[in-house]
Design a protein around this motif. Sequence first.
Motif, PDB file in Angstrom:
ATOM      1  N   HIS A 199       0.847  -1.211   0.000  1.00 25.63           N
ATOM      2  CA  HIS A 199       0.000   0.000   0.000  1.00 25.63           C
ATOM      3  C   HIS A 199       0.875   1.251   0.000  1.00 25.63           C
ATOM      4  O   HIS A 199       0.658   2.169  -0.791  1.00 25.63           O
ATOM      5  CB  HIS A 199      -0.938  -0.015   1.208  1.00 25.63           C
ATOM      6  CG  HIS A 199      -1.469   1.332   1.584  1.00 25.63           C
ATOM      7  ND1 HIS A 199      -2.399   2.012   0.810  1.00 25.63           N
ATOM      8  CD2 HIS A 199      -1.176   2.154   2.629  1.00 25.63           C
ATOM      9  CE1 HIS A 199      -2.663   3.177   1.381  1.00 25.63           C
ATOM     10  NE2 HIS A 199      -1.929   3.299   2.477  1.00 25.63           N
TER      11      HIS A 199
ATOM     12  N   HIS B 233       3.997   8.051   5.790  1.00 23.59           N
ATOM     13  CA  HIS B 233       2.678   8.357   6.357  1.00 23.59           C
ATOM     14  C   HIS B 233       2.089   7.231   7.204  1.00 23.59           C
ATOM     15  O   HIS B 233       1.383   7.480   8.167  1.00 23.59           O
ATOM     16  CB  HIS B 233       1.687   8.775   5.246  1.00 23.59           C
ATOM     17  CG  HIS B 233       1.056   7.641   4.512  1.00 23.59           C
ATOM     18  ND1 HIS B 233       1.705   6.907   3.552  1.00 23.59           N
ATOM     19  CD2 HIS B 233      -0.175   7.083   4.613  1.00 23.59           C
ATOM     20  CE1 HIS B 233       0.902   5.966   3.096  1.00 23.59           C
ATOM     21  NE2 HIS B 233      -0.252   6.045   3.727  1.00 23.59           N
ATOM     22  N   ASP B 234       2.390   5.979   6.867  1.00 24.17           N
ATOM     23  CA  ASP B 234       1.803   4.847   7.607  1.00 24.17           C
ATOM     24  C   ASP B 234       2.826   4.115   8.467  1.00 24.17           C
ATOM     25  O   ASP B 234       2.639   2.934   8.765  1.00 24.17           O
ATOM     26  CB  ASP B 234       1.169   3.854   6.619  1.00 24.17           C
ATOM     27  CG  ASP B 234      -0.313   4.146   6.378  1.00 24.17           C
ATOM     28  OD1 ASP B 234      -0.925   4.881   7.178  1.00 24.17           O
ATOM     29  OD2 ASP B 234      -0.853   3.631   5.373  1.00 24.17           O
TER      30      ASP B 234
ATOM     31  N   LYS C 111      -7.269   0.493  -3.074  1.00 21.89           N
ATOM     32  CA  LYS C 111      -8.341   1.116  -2.285  1.00 21.89           C
ATOM     33  C   LYS C 111      -9.547   1.407  -3.176  1.00 21.89           C
ATOM     34  O   LYS C 111     -10.694   1.244  -2.762  1.00 21.89           O
ATOM     35  CB  LYS C 111      -7.846   2.394  -1.610  1.00 21.89           C
ATOM     36  CG  LYS C 111      -6.976   2.117  -0.412  1.00 21.89           C
ATOM     37  CD  LYS C 111      -7.155   3.159   0.675  1.00 21.89           C
ATOM     38  CE  LYS C 111      -6.227   2.881   1.842  1.00 21.89           C
ATOM     39  NZ  LYS C 111      -6.055   4.029   2.724  1.00 21.89           N
TER      40      LYS C 111
ATOM     41  N   HIS D 149      -3.232  12.462   7.785  1.00 17.70           N
ATOM     42  CA  HIS D 149      -3.601  11.784   6.528  1.00 17.70           C
ATOM     43  C   HIS D 149      -4.905  10.992   6.633  1.00 17.70           C
ATOM     44  O   HIS D 149      -5.520  10.684   5.613  1.00 17.70           O
ATOM     45  CB  HIS D 149      -2.464  10.904   6.002  1.00 17.70           C
ATOM     46  CG  HIS D 149      -2.345   9.563   6.646  1.00 17.70           C
ATOM     47  ND1 HIS D 149      -1.511   9.321   7.716  1.00 17.70           N
ATOM     48  CD2 HIS D 149      -2.942   8.383   6.382  1.00 17.70           C
ATOM     49  CE1 HIS D 149      -1.618   8.046   8.071  1.00 17.70           C
ATOM     50  NE2 HIS D 149      -2.484   7.455   7.282  1.00 17.70           N
TER      51      HIS D 149
ATOM     52  N   ASP E 142      -3.176   8.624  -0.730  1.00 16.79           N
ATOM     53  CA  ASP E 142      -3.485   7.523   0.200  1.00 16.79           C
ATOM     54  C   ASP E 142      -4.850   6.905  -0.091  1.00 16.79           C
ATOM     55  O   ASP E 142      -5.053   5.714   0.125  1.00 16.79           O
ATOM     56  CB  ASP E 142      -3.457   8.091   1.631  1.00 16.79           C
ATOM     57  CG  ASP E 142      -3.708   7.039   2.688  1.00 16.79           C
ATOM     58  OD1 ASP E 142      -3.095   5.960   2.612  1.00 16.79           O
ATOM     59  OD2 ASP E 142      -4.506   7.310   3.609  1.00 16.79           O
TER      60      ASP E 142
HETATM   61 FE   LIG Z   1      -2.037   4.831   3.981  1.00 15.18          FE
END
Ligand SMILES: [Fe+2]
Length: 193
Positions: free
Chosen positions: A22, A52-53, A136, A112, A130
Amino acid sequence: MRAQIEALKAAIGRLPKGLADHVERVATEADWLAGGLGEPTRERVELAAWGHDIARALSSQELLDRAREFGLEVSPIEEEAPILLHGPVGAEILRRDYGIDDPEVLAAARFHSTGRAGMSLLEKVVFVADKIEPSKVEAKPGLSRMRDLADRDLDAAILEYLDQMLTVAREEGWPLHPQAVAARKELLLRRRA
Ligand SMILES: [Fe+2]
Ligand SMILES: [Fe+2]
């Protein structure tokens, strides 16, 4: 900045494969969205996308523990759904463990999930990337509208996403995060101005 990106890529590579894949797709989408921005913004987007994750694989309890350890405010909504803390906790990890001090990069990670009023362009790029990465969109076909908008109007894409979130929240009876509410309000008012 290149060393920080490489360190993050290595760390992401050690996370569960689904998550690592991802993040890589988000970096690809973010680079596409940032294509016209030039350097150094494009590299800052790359850094934020890879970061970000960084806290996404932590358990709910770990997120609550780290948030308290870092002195972050934990709202009742976040107590209820600690997953919402993976952005704020991740931003702190990026600052503390990866030496990232760029306020927009840190904010892109921090916000985010919810968005916020007053997002910078860099934050918007990461927020949108994202949500529109292919897996997604495949899981939630409604996101294809957001993807269509993203290329020409990031604000419209974010508003589309927040509208969809609001619809789901209403249907399922859970509150929209106050930062998402504030982001939506700002975008709606700007559109009407
Ligand atoms: Fe993400
Ligand atoms: Fe996330």
